[in-house]
Design a protein around this motif. Structure first.
Motif, short mmCIF file in Angstrom:
data_model
loop_
_atom_site.label_atom_id
_atom_site.label_comp_id
_atom_site.label_asym_id
_atom_site.label_seq_id
_atom_site.Cartn_x
_atom_site.Cartn_y
_atom_site.Cartn_z
N ASP A 65 -136.31 -16.89 -36.64
CA ASP A 65 -136.09 -18.49 -36.22
C ASP A 65 -134.60 -18.60 -36.74
OD1 ASP A 65 -138.45 -18.60 -34.92
OD2 ASP A 65 -139.33 -19.65 -36.98
N LEU A 66 -134.29 -18.17 -38.05
CA LEU A 66 -132.92 -18.26 -38.47
C LEU A 66 -131.82 -17.72 -37.43
CD1 LEU A 66 -132.56 -19.33 -41.61
CD2 LEU A 66 -131.30 -17.49 -41.38
N GLY A 67 -131.98 -16.59 -36.94
CA GLY A 67 -131.06 -15.95 -36.14
C GLY A 67 -130.92 -16.55 -34.75
N ALA A 68 -132.08 -17.31 -34.29
CA ALA A 68 -132.27 -17.89 -33.18
C ALA A 68 -131.43 -19.20 -33.05
CB ALA A 68 -133.68 -18.15 -32.49
N GLN A 69 -131.59 -19.90 -34.56
CA GLN A 69 -130.74 -20.91 -34.61
C GLN A 69 -129.28 -20.73 -34.45
OE1 GLN A 69 -132.31 -22.59 -38.20
NE2 GLN A 69 -134.28 -23.20 -37.50
N GLN A 70 -129.00 -19.83 -35.07
CA GLN A 70 -127.32 -19.52 -35.31
C GLN A 70 -126.92 -18.97 -34.10
OE1 GLN A 70 -126.22 -17.58 -38.78
NE2 GLN A 70 -124.26 -17.25 -38.43
N PHE A 71 -127.63 -17.86 -33.46
CA PHE A 71 -126.89 -17.28 -32.30
C PHE A 71 -127.52 -17.55 -31.08
CE2 PHE A 71 -126.61 -14.35 -35.99
CZ PHE A 71 -125.33 -14.50 -36.14
N GLY A 72 -128.75 -18.11 -30.64
CA GLY A 72 -129.54 -18.59 -29.92
C GLY A 72 -130.49 -17.80 -29.23
N HIS A 73 -131.42 -17.95 -28.49
CA HIS A 73 -132.43 -17.02 -28.26
C HIS A 73 -131.77 -16.05 -27.02
CE1 HIS A 73 -135.73 -19.27 -29.87
NE2 HIS A 73 -135.17 -20.38 -29.67
N HIS A 74 -130.74 -16.08 -26.37
CA HIS A 74 -130.37 -15.03 -25.48
C HIS A 74 -129.31 -14.25 -26.02
CE1 HIS A 74 -132.94 -17.20 -22.48
NE2 HIS A 74 -132.56 -18.20 -23.03
N GLN A 75 -129.18 -13.49 -27.18
CA GLN A 75 -128.43 -12.99 -27.79
C GLN A 75 -128.19 -11.60 -26.63
OE1 GLN A 75 -128.60 -11.83 -31.76
NE2 GLN A 75 -129.98 -13.16 -32.17
N GLN A 76 -126.88 -11.16 -26.48
CA GLN A 76 -126.80 -9.82 -25.71
C GLN A 76 -126.41 -8.80 -26.89
OE1 GLN A 76 -126.64 -9.45 -22.54
NE2 GLN A 76 -127.33 -11.70 -22.48
N GLY A 77 -126.90 -7.72 -26.56
CA GLY A 77 -126.98 -6.61 -27.40
C GLY A 77 -128.05 -6.42 -28.47
N VAL A 78 -127.60 -6.04 -29.61
CA VAL A 78 -128.36 -5.57 -30.91
C VAL A 78 -128.63 -7.20 -31.25
CG1 VAL A 78 -128.71 -4.48 -33.11
CG2 VAL A 78 -127.67 -3.42 -31.31
N LEU A 79 -129.93 -7.11 -31.76
CA LEU A 79 -130.51 -8.37 -32.45
C LEU A 79 -129.66 -8.55 -33.82
CD1 LEU A 79 -132.78 -10.53 -32.40
CD2 LEU A 79 -134.18 -8.94 -33.78
N ARG A 80 -129.35 -9.76 -34.18
CA ARG A 80 -128.69 -10.02 -35.46
C ARG A 80 -129.47 -11.10 -36.25
NH1 ARG A 80 -122.79 -11.08 -36.53
NH2 ARG A 80 -122.92 -11.02 -38.77
N ILE A 81 -129.35 -10.79 -37.52
CA ILE A 81 -130.27 -11.75 -38.40
C ILE A 81 -129.24 -12.10 -39.58
CG2 ILE A 81 -131.87 -11.97 -40.00
CD1 ILE A 81 -133.61 -10.02 -38.54
N PRO A 82 -128.78 -13.34 -39.63
CA PRO A 82 -127.92 -13.88 -40.56
C PRO A 82 -128.54 -13.72 -41.81
CG PRO A 82 -128.76 -15.71 -39.14
CD PRO A 82 -129.38 -14.57 -38.79
N CYS A 83 -128.50 -12.79 -42.64
CA CYS A 83 -129.18 -13.12 -44.13
C CYS A 83 -128.36 -11.89 -44.81
CB CYS A 83 -130.66 -12.53 -43.88
SG CYS A 83 -131.56 -12.08 -45.34
N ASP A 84 -128.35 -12.24 -46.11
CA ASP A 84 -127.73 -11.31 -47.16
C ASP A 84 -128.40 -9.75 -46.90
OD1 ASP A 84 -126.08 -10.66 -49.35
OD2 ASP A 84 -127.87 -10.45 -50.53
N VAL A 85 -127.86 -8.70 -46.94
CA VAL A 85 -128.10 -7.36 -46.83
C VAL A 85 -129.29 -7.04 -48.00
CG1 VAL A 85 -127.70 -4.93 -46.82
CG2 VAL A 85 -126.19 -6.74 -45.48
N ASP A 86 -128.91 -7.31 -49.16
CA ASP A 86 -129.74 -6.92 -50.45
C ASP A 86 -131.01 -7.93 -50.13
OD1 ASP A 86 -127.88 -5.32 -51.37
OD2 ASP A 86 -126.92 -6.65 -52.54
N ARG A 87 -130.97 -9.08 -49.79
CA ARG A 87 -132.21 -9.98 -49.81
C ARG A 87 -133.01 -9.44 -48.66
NH1 ARG A 87 -132.64 -15.94 -47.19
NH2 ARG A 87 -134.74 -16.36 -47.68
N PHE A 88 -132.48 -8.95 -47.44
CA PHE A 88 -133.29 -8.28 -46.32
C PHE A 88 -134.05 -7.09 -46.99
CE2 PHE A 88 -133.83 -5.72 -42.74
CZ PHE A 88 -134.28 -6.91 -41.59
N ARG A 89 -133.38 -6.43 -47.55
CA ARG A 89 -133.96 -5.20 -48.03
C ARG A 89 -135.21 -5.40 -49.15
NH1 ARG A 89 -128.44 -2.29 -49.36
NH2 ARG A 89 -128.16 -0.93 -47.65
N ARG A 90 -135.06 -6.46 -49.75
CA ARG A 90 -136.23 -6.81 -50.75
C ARG A 90 -137.17 -7.40 -49.83
NH1 ARG A 90 -131.86 -8.92 -53.77
NH2 ARG A 90 -132.40 -11.22 -53.12
#
Length: 99
Positions: A65-90
């Motif tokens: 949802d965070l990614g959809a808010q920032q980049f929109g639902h119609h992203q082209q290419g690879v899915l992008r998630i706006p999150c800190d890399v370390d936080r995503f790993r956890r």
């Protein structure tokens, strides 16, 4: 087995896309996984290959949802998630341990 047919159709569609754009695909993505770019605008961006089962978790849904808010639902290419890399790993580690 309706879901198996859909799974095969999705895999075939991915293979067609991967074959049409070999320079866009860095590595082969295993079946049942999705490539995701994770990182904030001002920080490093890293590529992850995430099992689709992890997307059922509410924490992953919140990140999508965070990614959809920032980049929109119609992203082209690879899915992008706006999150800190370390936080995503956890988050991935916690979800993987609970499943």
């Amino acid at each position: 087995m309706f879901w198996r047919r859909k799974e095969k159709e999705a895999a075939a569609a991915y293979e067609r896309l991967a074959g049409a754009c070999d320079e866009c695909v860095e590595d082969k993505v295993p079946r049942g996984h999705v490539p995701v770019l994770v990182g904030e605008d001002d920080g490093p961006v890293q590529r992850f290959v995430v099992n689709v089962r992890l997307f059922r978790d509410p924490r992953m849904a919140a990140l999508l949802d965070l990614g959809a808010q920032q980049f929109g639902h119609h992203q082209q290419g690879v899915l992008r998630i706006p999150c800190d890399v370390d936080r995503f790993r956890r988050i991935i580690d916690v979800i993987s341990k609970t499943r």
